[in-house]
Design an enzyme around this catalytic site. Structure first.
Site, PDB file in Angstrom:
ATOM      1  N   VAL A 127       0.563  -0.933   0.042  1.00  0.00           N
ATOM      2  CA  VAL A 127      -0.087  -0.411  -0.072  1.00  0.00           C
ATOM      3  C   VAL A 127       0.898   1.337  -0.458  1.00  0.00           C
ATOM      4  CG1 VAL A 127      -2.003   1.257   0.812  1.00  0.00           C
ATOM      5  CG2 VAL A 127      -1.677  -1.102   0.988  1.00  0.00           C
ATOM      6  N   ALA A 130       2.543   1.809  -3.530  1.00  0.00           N
ATOM      7  CA  ALA A 130       1.396   1.710  -4.510  1.00  0.00           C
ATOM      8  C   ALA A 130       1.361   3.363  -4.017  1.00  0.00           C
ATOM      9  CB  ALA A 130       0.107   1.656  -4.194  1.00  0.00           C
ATOM     10  N   TYR A 131       1.061   4.412  -3.037  1.00  0.00           N
ATOM     11  CA  TYR A 131       0.973   5.381  -1.919  1.00  0.00           C
ATOM     12  C   TYR A 131       2.002   6.788  -3.001  1.00  0.00           C
ATOM     13  CZ  TYR A 131       1.017   9.895   0.748  1.00  0.00           C
ATOM     14  OH  TYR A 131       1.132  10.556   1.336  1.00  0.00           O
ATOM     15  N   ILE A 132       3.142   5.642  -2.567  1.00  0.00           N
ATOM     16  CA  ILE A 132       4.422   6.946  -3.620  1.00  0.00           C
ATOM     17  C   ILE A 132       4.255   6.317  -4.927  1.00  0.00           C
ATOM     18  CG2 ILE A 132       7.354   7.377  -3.878  1.00  0.00           C
ATOM     19  CD1 ILE A 132       5.483   7.823  -0.852  1.00  0.00           C
ATOM     20  N   LYS A 135       1.661   8.945  -5.907  1.00  0.00           N
ATOM     21  CA  LYS A 135       2.135  10.463  -5.531  1.00  0.00           C
ATOM     22  C   LYS A 135       2.913  11.276  -6.886  1.00  0.00           C
ATOM     23  CE  LYS A 135      -0.183  11.964  -2.041  1.00  0.00           C
ATOM     24  NZ  LYS A 135      -1.240  13.059  -2.501  1.00  0.00           N
TER      25      LYS A 135
END
Length: 220
Positions: A127, A130-132, A135
């Site tokens: 997760v 995926a976030y980085i 962004k």
């Protein structure tokens, strides 16, 4: 000054709305849940129902017309899975930037994250990776647009009271924490400093007053 904040019920967004309404501006919070209207209005902002995962740039542009600036403060949140990092942290940012172009709103401040701009470290949690990645993709999309964009990458966010003292600089700062109060204060200052356009800035706690930190950035 009318400023539209996407993700208007977020912790940073509500703090930003209080700051802006307190100084006489007219913040508008885009939210997807009608249960959040009272909180947004209590912060001094106009609440507008707009689900950025289920709308179009044309519809969002209607809410942006007449604004002086747009702030992307939306996020899938810590309890979401990897898929929503791409639909919100990337997809909603792309959609909002499309809408800003259509509405003729040039000033765009994007809240990103320290760590963006580089691939996630090998072995990272799925997760988080995926976030980085989302962004980073949102930042890359924004750089291709003819907007007066400023990308802000805060460090680890905390809910403690703000100090009004920060470290704000071009990448890369060492990792560190920063209160959400101070992130909101920096965003308000950046909105007022269009000379920071086309800059990527990182933010952690520090020892420099917010307005002075922005002034110092402009000298570099």
């Amino acid at each position: 000054m009318r400023v539209v904040i996407a993700g208007g019920h977020g912790k940073i967004a509500l703090r930003l709305a209080r700051l802006m309404s307190g100084r006489g501006d007219a913040p508008v919070g885009l939210i997807r849940n009608p249960d959040q209207i009272a909180d947004v209005e209590a912060a001094g902002a106009e609440a507008v129902l707009c689900d950025l995962e289920r709308t179009t740039p044309q519809k969002v542009a209607e809410f942006l017309r007449g604004a002086r600036a747009v702030v992307f403060a939306a996020g899938a949140g810590p309890g979401s899975g990897a898929a929503r990092k791409f639909t919100v942290d990337e997809g909603a940012s792309v959609l909002l930037a499309d809408a800003a172009e259509r509405a003729g709103v040039a000033r765009f401040v994007q809240i990103s994250s320290m760590g963006a701009g580089s691939p996630p470290a090998p072995g990272s949690d799925e997760v988080w990776a995926a976030y980085i990645t989302a962004k980073t993709a949102a930042e890359e999309d924004l750089r291709t647009r003819p907007l007066d964009r400023t990308i802000l990458r805060p460090g680890r966010l905390t809910d403690g009271p703000g100090t009004g003292l920060v470290t704000l600089a071009d990448p890369s700062l060492p990792s560190g924490a920063v209160p959400r109060d101070d992130v909101a204060a920096v965003i308000a200052a950046l909105i007022d400093a269009p000379e920071t356009r086309h800059r990527v800035l990182e933010l952690i706690g520090g020892g420099v007053p917010v307005d002075e930190a922005v002034r110092l950035v402009l000298m570099r």
